[in-house]
Design an enzyme around this catalytic site. Structure first.
Site, PDB file in Angstrom:
ATOM      1  N   CYS A  40     -33.224 -16.029   3.016  1.00 20.77           N
ATOM      2  CA  CYS A  40     -33.150 -16.104   1.563  1.00 20.77           C
ATOM      3  C   CYS A  40     -31.630 -16.626   1.310  1.00 20.77           C
ATOM      4  CB  CYS A  40     -33.533 -14.830   0.774  1.00 20.77           C
ATOM      5  SG  CYS A  40     -32.902 -14.740  -0.937  1.00 20.77           S
TER       6      CYS A  40
ATOM      7  N   CYS B 162     -30.036 -14.490  -1.258  1.00 17.20           N
ATOM      8  CA  CYS B 162     -29.445 -13.084  -0.714  1.00 17.20           C
ATOM      9  C   CYS B 162     -28.089 -13.261   0.099  1.00 17.20           C
ATOM     10  CB  CYS B 162     -30.378 -12.482   0.221  1.00 17.20           C
ATOM     11  SG  CYS B 162     -32.102 -12.117  -0.406  1.00 17.20           S
TER      12      CYS B 162
END
Length: 107
Positions: free
Chosen positions: A30, A33
Site C-alpha cells: 500500500c 501506508c
C-alpha cells in the site's frame, strides 16, 4: 518505537494496555501506508511512554482486519481503556494524531 502486533498478541498489547494505543492497519504493498509509516515512527518517539503506536499487517492478520471492519488502508484506530476511541481512514497528519492521542492520556 512502532510495535508489530498480530492476532496472538492483540489482546495483551492493545486491549489490555494501560495507556492509549494507536494501531495502524496497513499492508506492505500500500503506497499511502508507506507514506504514513514515517509519521507514525515520529509519533511513537514523541509520545514516549505516555501512549503506544502499533501496526497490524492486514495480510498477515486478516482476522483482525475483519474484526474491526477494515475496508480501506491505512486505517488508524486509537484504543483507550480497551475500547475504540477514534478512527481515521487515509493519510492522517502527525499534528492531528498528536492532538487526538493527547485527549486520551490519563492524568
Amino acid at each position: 518505537m512502532v510495535e508489530t502486533v498480530t492476532t496472538t498478541g492483540f489482546k495483551s498489547l492493545v486491549i489490555d494496555a494501560e495507556t492509549p494505543v494507536l494501531v495502524d492497519f496497513y499492508a506492505d504493498w500500500c503506497g499511502p501506508c508507506q507514506v504514513q509509516a514515517p509519521v507514525l515512527d515520529r509519533l511513537a518517539t514523541t509520545l514516549g511512554d505516555t501512549a503506544r503506536v502499533a501496526k497490524v499487517d492486514i495480510d498477515q492478520s486478516p482476522e483482525l482486519a475483519d474484526l474491526f471492519g477494515i475496508r480501506s488502508i491505512p486505517t488508524l484506530i486509537l484504543f483507550s481503556r480497551g475500547k475504540i476511541a477514534h478512527r481515521f481512514t487515509g493519510l492522517t497528519s502527525e499534528r492531528d494524531l498528536v492532538n487526538m492521542v493527547a485527549g486520551h492520556l490519563r492524568s
